[in-house]
Enzyme design. Sequence first.
Site, PDB file in Angstrom:
ATOM      1  N   GLU A   1      -9.359  -4.941  -4.377  1.00  0.00           N
ATOM      2  CA  GLU A   1      -8.679  -4.085  -3.427  1.00  0.00           C
ATOM      3  C   GLU A   1      -9.619  -3.274  -2.535  1.00  0.00           C
ATOM      4  O   GLU A   1      -9.520  -3.289  -1.321  1.00  0.00           O
ATOM      5  CB  GLU A   1      -7.751  -3.114  -4.183  1.00  0.00           C
ATOM      6  CG  GLU A   1      -6.615  -3.760  -4.933  1.00  0.00           C
ATOM      7  CD  GLU A   1      -5.370  -3.966  -4.089  1.00  0.00           C
ATOM      8  OE1 GLU A   1      -5.432  -3.712  -2.864  1.00  0.00           O
ATOM      9  OE2 GLU A   1      -4.347  -4.383  -4.650  1.00  0.00           O
TER      10      GLU A   1
ATOM     11  N   SER B   1       0.850  -1.196   0.000  1.00  0.00           N
ATOM     12  CA  SER B   1       0.000   0.000   0.000  1.00  0.00           C
ATOM     13  C   SER B   1       0.886   1.246   0.000  1.00  0.00           C
ATOM     14  O   SER B   1       1.740   1.395  -0.881  1.00  0.00           O
ATOM     15  CB  SER B   1      -0.959  -0.042   1.190  1.00  0.00           C
ATOM     16  OG  SER B   1      -1.980   0.912   1.049  1.00  0.00           O
TER      17      SER B   1
ATOM     18  N   HIS C   1      -7.717  -5.590  -0.221  1.00  0.00           N
ATOM     19  CA  HIS C   1      -6.500  -4.905   0.196  1.00  0.00           C
ATOM     20  C   HIS C   1      -5.982  -5.499   1.505  1.00  0.00           C
ATOM     21  O   HIS C   1      -6.754  -5.718   2.440  1.00  0.00           O
ATOM     22  CB  HIS C   1      -6.819  -3.419   0.378  1.00  0.00           C
ATOM     23  CG  HIS C   1      -5.645  -2.514   0.376  1.00  0.00           C
ATOM     24  ND1 HIS C   1      -4.758  -2.438  -0.660  1.00  0.00           N
ATOM     25  CD2 HIS C   1      -5.199  -1.616   1.312  1.00  0.00           C
ATOM     26  CE1 HIS C   1      -3.839  -1.534  -0.395  1.00  0.00           C
ATOM     27  NE2 HIS C   1      -4.072  -1.026   0.801  1.00  0.00           N
TER      28      HIS C   1
END
Length: 504
Positions: free
Chosen positions: A316, A189, A412
């Site tokens: 995600e 990330s 995610h």
Amino acid sequence: MTVFTTKSGAVAGAVSTYAPGVAVLRGIPYAAPPFGADRFRAPRPAAAWGGTRNCTAFGPVAPQSAQLPGAPAWSPGDEDVLSLNIWTPGNDGDALPVLVWIHGGAYAFGSSAQPDFDGAVLAAHGLVVVTLNYRLGFEGFGHVPPAAGTEPCPDNRGLLDQIAALAWVRDNIAAFGGDPGLVTVAGQSSGATSVACLMAMDGARGLFRRAIAHSPVNACASPASAARTTAEVAAEAGVPATYAGLVSASPKALVDASDRVADGYRRDPASGARHYDPAIYGPVAGGTALPLDPLTAFASGAGREADLLVCHTAEEFWLLDETGSCAKVTEESRLAVFAADLHIQDAVLDAYRRLAPEASVHETYLALYGDLQFAEYSCRLAEVHAGGGGRTRLSRFVRRHDGRGRPVRAWHCADIPFAFGTVDDENVHFLIGGPPGAADRELSSRMARAWAEFAATGDPGWPPLDAAGSPVRIWDTVSSDVPSGRWDAFRAPWRASGLPLITP
């Protein structure tokens, strides 16, 4: 106790409870506390110490408001936040590959103490694993205007902290059995975008040989947007947007003010792009340290000397929706406004509707936003790096789990416990959908092995990208590779229309 000698002094750690042959040392300072006279400055060297320093506990986390499962919270007054942790199966004289991990968290929260990031399993694969804390939020990424007669306060202080940690690794890791010439820097990330920024920064050149970026986020601030954020945060903190005003505000005051600024965007549907995901900080591209954003820098060949392994997850943005971190968009009219606010062309929106006609408006929004911010951006970074002359691998995590009565998506962060081998830690079960089964543990073993092989040799087990569309590794409980040109029909409209870059 296991004792190692660094250039600042001796440190003592313990044996990992997860891997008996692995020593773990926590909370080793790699730079001086970045407060007092050093606040808003580039990192300074840590002071040396006499005797043996006990390094069995994680160091304090950087100023933030988040409280994450299984990890310590920040306490006002904690200042020695620039520390790192080491897991090693080696001793001085060995020459093991080194993996340095940079955590994510929107540049505003997170730490190396999160249970997901325990390095014991990776170390048992023959790596020396290093995780680190760095300055976050305004302390790490806020723009501080210059003041006459004072040393300039650089932008991107969080990235400069990461460079300082990598320099510490270069100078000290041999004492822990690591090879300073065989360092891989990895992140997820905002940590992954940090990795991409480091690849583009002259100040990090020569400090690592390879890079791993899982779900890099499409977000770099411009000098103008960073200055706007400073003005907003200063106003919320009740201080002038000057060096003197900002340094007079406590770290907690700036954390609280930043949260209020973000919440204001979250509550205002008419506030533009920041409304949907009000992350107000990011690397500032356009200055001396980081002249260009990573995608633009890679297009000019920057970072091509470092091998790159990129991964993203298939769904995600569903995590941000699940945790309430992003706006809800459930009506066609709001979807059109969202697309306009994020500069997504009508042809892309129409293609998503056509490719998934059964999807609700909200599902279309999550798919679009996830691809814009993470998935398509990840693919572009990989392809542009390869096009600039770099050796690049691309992968996609698609594993789902139905163990809670509804699917836990390939969202995610779900891939990271698999790569670290921490899937059995109950603190990560929200991410992966409950306790793992045998197939999950086997997937985790494959992913950890791929990281270890990439760090050691540059080859994680599948071919690099090339102009013909080499295979992309698909991470699932059943392994497969598919040609990069055919594996995702949703990439075609972005290729045709272009990928907007997000500026926080």
